[in-house]
Design a protein around this motif. Structure first.
Motif, PDB file in Angstrom:
ATOM      1  N   ASP A   1      57.517  -9.212 -69.887  1.00  0.00           N
ATOM      2  CA  ASP A   1      58.740  -9.585 -70.602  1.00  0.00           C
ATOM      3  C   ASP A   1      59.675 -10.388 -69.698  1.00  0.00           C
ATOM      4  N   VAL A   2      59.840  -9.934 -68.460  1.00  0.00           N
ATOM      5  CA  VAL A   2      60.802 -10.559 -67.556  1.00  0.00           C
ATOM      6  C   VAL A   2      60.324 -11.945 -67.108  1.00  0.00           C
ATOM      7  N   PHE A   3      59.058 -12.058 -66.722  1.00  0.00           N
ATOM      8  CA  PHE A   3      58.561 -13.368 -66.294  1.00  0.00           C
ATOM      9  C   PHE A   3      58.639 -14.382 -67.421  1.00  0.00           C
ATOM     10  N   LEU A   4      58.234 -13.987 -68.612  1.00  0.00           N
ATOM     11  CA  LEU A   4      58.265 -14.915 -69.739  1.00  0.00           C
ATOM     12  C   LEU A   4      59.697 -15.332 -70.060  1.00  0.00           C
ATOM     13  N   PHE A   5      60.634 -14.413 -69.872  1.00  0.00           N
ATOM     14  CA  PHE A   5      62.052 -14.742 -70.040  1.00  0.00           C
ATOM     15  C   PHE A   5      62.483 -15.759 -68.983  1.00  0.00           C
ATOM     16  N   ALA A   6      62.136 -15.500 -67.716  1.00  0.00           N
ATOM     17  CA  ALA A   6      62.534 -16.388 -66.612  1.00  0.00           C
ATOM     18  C   ALA A   6      61.881 -17.758 -66.731  1.00  0.00           C
ATOM     19  N   ASN A   7      60.747 -17.835 -67.400  1.00  0.00           N
ATOM     20  CA  ASN A   7      60.067 -19.117 -67.619  1.00  0.00           C
ATOM     21  C   ASN A   7      60.666 -19.856 -68.808  1.00  0.00           C
ATOM     22  N   LYS A   8      61.199 -19.102 -69.766  1.00  0.00           N
ATOM     23  CA  LYS A   8      61.707 -19.702 -70.997  1.00  0.00           C
ATOM     24  C   LYS A   8      63.030 -20.432 -70.780  1.00  0.00           C
TER      25      LYS A   8
ATOM     26  N   GLY B   1      66.004  -1.395 -68.825  1.00  0.00           N
ATOM     27  CA  GLY B   1      66.746  -2.611 -69.073  1.00  0.00           C
ATOM     28  C   GLY B   1      67.440  -3.129 -67.832  1.00  0.00           C
ATOM     29  N   GLY B   2      67.988  -2.209 -67.018  1.00  0.00           N
ATOM     30  CA  GLY B   2      68.644  -2.612 -65.776  1.00  0.00           C
ATOM     31  C   GLY B   2      67.659  -3.230 -64.794  1.00  0.00           C
ATOM     32  N   GLU B   3      66.451  -2.641 -64.728  1.00  0.00           N
ATOM     33  CA  GLU B   3      65.406  -3.199 -63.863  1.00  0.00           C
ATOM     34  C   GLU B   3      65.031  -4.602 -64.316  1.00  0.00           C
ATOM     35  N   LYS B   4      64.933  -4.798 -65.629  1.00  0.00           N
ATOM     36  CA  LYS B   4      64.607  -6.113 -66.176  1.00  0.00           C
ATOM     37  C   LYS B   4      65.698  -7.128 -65.837  1.00  0.00           C
ATOM     38  N   PHE B   5      66.953  -6.709 -65.937  1.00  0.00           N
ATOM     39  CA  PHE B   5      68.076  -7.610 -65.667  1.00  0.00           C
ATOM     40  C   PHE B   5      68.031  -8.128 -64.233  1.00  0.00           C
ATOM     41  N   GLU B   6      67.858  -7.249 -63.276  1.00  0.00           N
ATOM     42  CA  GLU B   6      67.869  -7.653 -61.871  1.00  0.00           C
ATOM     43  C   GLU B   6      66.648  -8.497 -61.517  1.00  0.00           C
ATOM     44  N   LEU B   7      65.476  -8.115 -62.049  1.00  0.00           N
ATOM     45  CA  LEU B   7      64.266  -8.871 -61.770  1.00  0.00           C
ATOM     46  C   LEU B   7      64.355 -10.274 -62.389  1.00  0.00           C
ATOM     47  N   ALA B   8      64.893 -10.370 -63.601  1.00  0.00           N
ATOM     48  CA  ALA B   8      65.015 -11.667 -64.267  1.00  0.00           C
ATOM     49  C   ALA B   8      65.949 -12.593 -63.495  1.00  0.00           C
TER      50      ALA B   8
ATOM     51  N   LYS C   1      65.953 -17.792 -60.048  1.00  0.00           N
ATOM     52  CA  LYS C   1      66.270 -18.612 -58.872  1.00  0.00           C
ATOM     53  C   LYS C   1      65.042 -19.397 -58.405  1.00  0.00           C
ATOM     54  N   ILE C   2      63.860 -18.861 -58.698  1.00  0.00           N
ATOM     55  CA  ILE C   2      62.608 -19.538 -58.314  1.00  0.00           C
ATOM     56  C   ILE C   2      62.175 -20.535 -59.377  1.00  0.00           C
TER      57      ILE C   2
ATOM     58  N   ALA D   1      54.713 -10.937 -60.981  1.00  0.00           N
ATOM     59  CA  ALA D   1      55.761 -11.741 -61.622  1.00  0.00           C
ATOM     60  C   ALA D   1      56.297 -12.805 -60.665  1.00  0.00           C
ATOM     61  N   TYR D   2      56.477 -12.439 -59.389  1.00  0.00           N
ATOM     62  CA  TYR D   2      56.953 -13.402 -58.395  1.00  0.00           C
ATOM     63  C   TYR D   2      55.899 -14.483 -58.134  1.00  0.00           C
ATOM     64  N   ALA D   3      54.642 -14.091 -58.108  1.00  0.00           N
ATOM     65  CA  ALA D   3      53.566 -15.063 -57.889  1.00  0.00           C
ATOM     66  C   ALA D   3      53.541 -16.102 -59.007  1.00  0.00           C
ATOM     67  N   LEU D   4      53.705 -15.641 -60.234  1.00  0.00           N
ATOM     68  CA  LEU D   4      53.716 -16.555 -61.369  1.00  0.00           C
ATOM     69  C   LEU D   4      54.941 -17.456 -61.339  1.00  0.00           C
ATOM     70  N   ALA D   5      56.084 -16.912 -60.920  1.00  0.00           N
ATOM     71  CA  ALA D   5      57.301 -17.725 -60.821  1.00  0.00           C
ATOM     72  C   ALA D   5      57.117 -18.856 -59.812  1.00  0.00           C
ATOM     73  N   TRP D   6      56.503 -18.551 -58.674  1.00  0.00           N
ATOM     74  CA  TRP D   6      56.220 -19.598 -57.685  1.00  0.00           C
ATOM     75  C   TRP D   6      55.193 -20.594 -58.219  1.00  0.00           C
ATOM     76  N   GLY D   7      54.298 -20.115 -59.084  1.00  0.00           N
ATOM     77  CA  GLY D   7      53.342 -21.016 -59.726  1.00  0.00           C
ATOM     78  C   GLY D   7      54.053 -22.056 -60.586  1.00  0.00           C
ATOM     79  N   VAL D   8      55.114 -21.623 -61.293  1.00  0.00           N
ATOM     80  CA  VAL D   8      55.925 -22.557 -62.088  1.00  0.00           C
ATOM     81  C   VAL D   8      56.598 -23.585 -61.173  1.00  0.00           C
TER      82      VAL D   8
END
Length: 539
Positions: A41-48, A149-156, A161-162, A215-222
């Motif tokens: 959920d969080v990675f897809l949000f950060a990618n969107k 939800g709090g964990e999702k907020f901070e991770l997102a 930033k990446i 999730a971080y690996a995928l973010a760097w992939g983007v």
């Protein structure tokens, strides 16, 4: 004109097919690594989020405003060359003087704007999560990072930033692609998205061991995918002699014209993306997995939409822009009619086939690793809702260029506002009763309204009306697709039978159903009298 359009359309669709296949591979990898849980959920949000801004600053509103103006300047260069008796002695650089000047001015001005936006997005990432992930923010305020939800907020906020610099890379990639498309070199821009998918896949497979989580690996992939796409375009710009030094030129004639066109287009062309972000905001208040289920369903919808709808629209816009510059309304209408025919040819069987084979396809593609049987059922329900609007999404891709090619961005924005307001109302009405599926239904309903209003506007302005031949043509396609759906339904097994099959058997059975379905469809359209000559652009 017809042969050129068909050839260009085939090139773009072929390149897009490669990209879409790798996009599916990418989604299979994501599903295997993260399933449809918290990290997904969080990675897809950060990618969107950066992809939403990409629609504003890259191939969305910017392209719709930039391509018609660039076509106008390029047409001016061609006329100047024809009138110059010393054309043969002129250098290629001089023959593209107006075009090169506009590209330099636009790239320099866009560069400053997009750099500011990108830096702001990276610094203010928590603000974007607060705006578009309101449910997570509320939980974070009430319970801190100890809650889901709090964990999702901070991770997102951290992932954004990446992923946000992707916006900078893809904006210039889209600018380069628009230039190459206008020059008739469609393959490069159509192939470029392949590189993003490759980067994400490689980082998912090999990068997870070097990052805190997948999730971080995928973010760097983007991030790396955007960088590679940007660098890939540069040699082709150089070979086309349009690689120029950017310069700031806010008040130049061309940039001023684009600015006036892009302001309304920023909203108008991005209605679908804004609707998806609203879906994401509401989904953040729903159960974990809602964002992921909508994403996987949307990705399956995007396969035929990107392959046929966007592929054909990519070719149609430059062609329409040139026809408008040459004041040829008859050919303008004929080209729009051609676009409607082509996307209908492929859109109706795609709709019918995905409706019947939705669950087996989801099962074969995603059901492994962290992706469960329950996720298959949830994604299929969202996909059914999205598919009911597949042709509407496709028609928007063809009808909207009918306005943008004429440098009319005000009408689509008015239509877009109506569609977005309708989507908000549909969301509020349907989400409490149907959850995330209600969000998908609302998106489909607003897209259908958008397509209808776009068509009505063109018809009332006497710019384009679907010909009687095309109406009969579409009716034949609907009949053929219906027969195909019945054939595939009879061949396909029940859901529980599919579950009991091993993976290889599932693939064999799925390929068999798709193959027979395609064969039955093309036999039907042949029996109904449809021939290749039906796709000629009539003069």
């Amino acid at each position: 004109m017809s042969k050129k359009l068909i050839k260009s359309g085939l090139i773009v669709s072929a390149m897009t097919l490669i990209s879409r296949i790798l996009g599916l591979v990418r989604d299979v990898v994501i599903a295997n690594v993260m399933g449809a849980g918290v990290m997904a959920d969080v990675f897809l949000f950060a990618n969107k989020i950066p992809n939403f801004f990409r629609r504003l600053f890259a191939e969305g509103a910017f392209a719709q405003a930039f391509v018609p103006v660039l076509s106008e300047y390029h047409t001016r260069d061609e006329k100047n060359a024809e009138n110059d008796t010393n054309t043969i002695q002129n250098s290629q650089e001089n023959s593209l003087a107006e075009t090169r000047r506009l590209i330099a001015q636009v790239s320099g001005t866009l560069g400053v704007v997009i750099s500011v936006v990108t830096l702001f997005g990276m610094v203010a990432s928590p603000l974007f999560v607060m705006l578009f992930g309101g449910g997570w923010f509320v939980e974070w305020l009430n319970n801190g990072s100890t809650s889901v939800g709090g964990e999702k907020f901070e991770l997102a906020a951290s992932l954004l930033k990446i992923t946000f610099p992707y916006l900078w890379f893809i904006s210039f990639t889209a600018l380069a692609g628009a230039v190459l498309n206008t020059l008739g070199r469609f393959a490069v821009a159509a192939f470029t998205p392949v590189l993003l998918n490759v980067a994400i896949i490689l980082m998912a497979i090999y990068g997870a061991d070097y990052t805190e989580s997948p999730a971080y690996a995928l973010a760097w992939g983007v991030f790396f995918g955007g960088l590679i796409q940007f660098l890939f375009q540069i040699p082709f710009l150089y070979r086309a002699n349009v690689l120029v030094k950017p310069c700031w030129s806010w008040h130049s004639e061309g940039v001023t014209k684009i600015r006036k066109l892009i302001v309304p287009a920023l909203f108008g062309v991005s209605v679908t993306q804004i609707n998806l972000l609203l879906d994401t905001l509401i989904a953040s208040f729903l159960i974990t997995g809602s964002i992921s289920w909508l994403y996987y369903a949307d990705r399956l919808l995007e396969f035929p939409l990107g392959l046929f709808g966007i592929g054909i629209a990519t070719v149609v816009l430059p062609s329409l822009s040139k026809l408008h510059s040459k004041n040829d309304p008859k050919q303008f209408r004929a080209t729009l009619d051609w676009g409607i025919k082509v996307i209908s040819l492929f859109g109706w069987p795609a709709l019918a086939g995905l409706m019947v084979l939705a669950q087996p396809i989801i099962m074969v593609l995603f059901m492994r690793g962290e992706f469960s049987q329950t996720d298959v059922m949830q994604v299929s329900m969202a996909l059914f809702a999205y598919l009911s609007g597949l042709l509407s999404f496709m028609f928007i891709k063809i009808l909207a260029p009918g306005y943008y090619a004429r440098q009319d961005t005000k009408t689509p924005v008015k239509i877009g506002i109506k569609a977005m307001v309708a989507n908000m109302l549909f969301n509020l009405i349907l989400a409490p009763f149907f959850g995330y599926v209600g969000l998908a239904i609302a998106t489909t309903m607003s897209a259908t309204l958008n397509a209808w209003l776009l068509y009505r506007g063109l018809k009332q302005a006497n710019i384009y009306q679907i010909s009687s031949d095309t109406k009969v043509f579409i009716a034949k396609l609907v009949l053929a697709a219906s027969v195909m759906a019945l054939v595939v339904y009879e061949l396909s097994a029940d859901f529980n039978v599919w579950l009991a099959m091993d993976f290889v058997t599932q693939i064999v059975q799925l390929v068999f159903c798709i193959g027979v379905g395609c064969l039955s469809y093309f036999i039907m359209i042949f029996l109904l009298g449809i021939r290749l000559s039906d796709f000629k652009v009539k003069n």
